[in-house]
Scaffold this active site. Sequence first.
Site, PDB file in Angstrom:
ATOM      1  N   ASP A  72       0.878  -1.100  -0.143  1.00 37.91           N
ATOM      2  CA  ASP A  72       0.019  -0.089  -0.222  1.00 37.91           C
ATOM      3  C   ASP A  72       0.777   1.112  -0.026  1.00 37.91           C
ATOM      4  O   ASP A  72       1.775   1.693   1.084  1.00 37.91           O
ATOM      5  CB  ASP A  72      -1.049  -0.067   1.327  1.00 37.91           C
ATOM      6  CG  ASP A  72      -1.933   1.108   1.326  1.00 37.91           C
ATOM      7  OD1 ASP A  72      -1.723   2.078   0.357  1.00 37.91           O
ATOM      8  OD2 ASP A  72      -2.571   1.099   2.136  1.00 37.91           O
ATOM      9  N   HIS A  73       0.901   2.028  -1.236  1.00 36.03           N
ATOM     10  CA  HIS A  73       1.917   3.094  -1.322  1.00 36.03           C
ATOM     11  C   HIS A  73       1.631   4.277  -0.282  1.00 36.03           C
ATOM     12  O   HIS A  73       2.412   5.194  -0.038  1.00 36.03           O
ATOM     13  CB  HIS A  73       1.939   3.585  -2.606  1.00 36.03           C
ATOM     14  CG  HIS A  73       3.183   3.963  -3.210  1.00 36.03           C
ATOM     15  ND1 HIS A  73       4.185   4.717  -2.236  1.00 36.03           N
ATOM     16  CD2 HIS A  73       3.871   3.746  -4.540  1.00 36.03           C
ATOM     17  CE1 HIS A  73       5.267   4.769  -2.918  1.00 36.03           C
ATOM     18  NE2 HIS A  73       5.225   4.320  -4.234  1.00 36.03           N
TER      19      HIS A  73
END
Length: 472
Positions: free
Chosen positions: A444-445
């Site tokens: 999850d950036h």
Amino acid sequence: MALDIKMPALSPTMEEGTLAKWLVSVGDTVQSGDIMAEIETDKATMEFEAVDEGVIAEILIEAGTENVKVGAVIARLTVEGEEETSSPTPAPEPAPAPAPAPAADGPAATPTARKLAEANGIDLAQIEGTGPKGKITKDDIEAAMGGGGAASVTGARPPQPAPSPAPTPAPVEPSGERIIASPLAKRIAADKGIDLAQVKGSGPNGRIVKEDVEGFTPSAAAPAPPAAAPAPAPASDPAVEGGAPFAEEKLSGVRKVIARRLTESKQTVPHFYLTIDIRLDPLLKLRAELNKSLEPDGVKLSVNDLLIKALARALIRVPQCNVSYHGDTLRRYSRADISVAVAAPSGLITPVITSADTKGLAAISTEMKTLAGKARDGKLMPHEYQGGTASLSNLGMFGIKQFDAVINPPQGMILAVGAGQQAPYVVDGEVKVATVLHASGSFDHRAIDGADGAQLMEAIKQLCENPMGLVV
């Protein structure tokens, strides 16, 4: 007195569920701790226990009903203080004095049935009960009133309301016997044009219930009344013109949750992916040695057990990745709880190995086998599948070489591993044949940067290629 039994919240995220099966019937006596029903939640099918002691007076929600809201009344229980077998005072005749109460040994009936009979001037002695041991139920009274219940009545005195159309008589078999069926079963039969005389009932005393009608297939010898011919489908209908045959089935509660959560994940979580090759031979050698020493204890480690430990230890070494995203906040975890994907008949579920970074390999292996078995049987408790700081999905047993998994929010990453395969690999400057495993991390950036994700993947690789770090 009577108590309402309400749809329970069997998990913190549960808002509605499916009442899969009743294990009690009207008239049954239950005690605290008795299993009353099986309820399908958003993750598993769980047993619902009685809290109070009493007699089941009424079941309001039929087995198989979907989307029952938490808190909805599903049944009623008669507890001490309400005479479950006493008879009410009959409706008064137009005379100065009220009629006396019947003897205490009057016909057995549920409280709801008694109230309904009293309100409509129906003599319970003239009712044939269809409940357990001949007990008179609400449906029996409604049948006596012409409302589609299941009882027979003779000589009952209905009240004198304003004239209304004559009720449709209850269905009767060719032999002249009244057909016993629930109101819902009768409505479904009428909608589908099914002759109830051809349906075999599976309820109490042979009563026809919803499941009997829905599962009924007319025989050639006694076909159901023909339904009106359907309007022709438009030429563009793919099921008619060139479409493959298909059968539809309703989504289970688990499948609905999977569809909703994974759609939300792909639409709202900015995924990025990192893939790395791992030489698996050192880990396989250690596994063989450990299994030989653990054989007297009945423990057999799998490659997946060691990968769970490797991911957990790597998360502790790279704490920037042991996080979850929560809007304006980021949660950083001090231990590694690994959610492990398990394919169950109802759909994918992820039991959690808590504190996997500090547990021994034998403990992880034993716990994983237990949780996987409960997951496949639909018997996981909420605390066994909720939480987790990261996930592991392994499709190597199916020969899959490499894949990218979807993140399970609010977790920050998931590791996807394929099958170890023989391939050329540079070892100490020389090209040799090695067992190579492809591992792909989905991140999850919003919570994890690319460099941090790369450090985690490198830590996993080091732990697998130098696996003594998994046992110390």
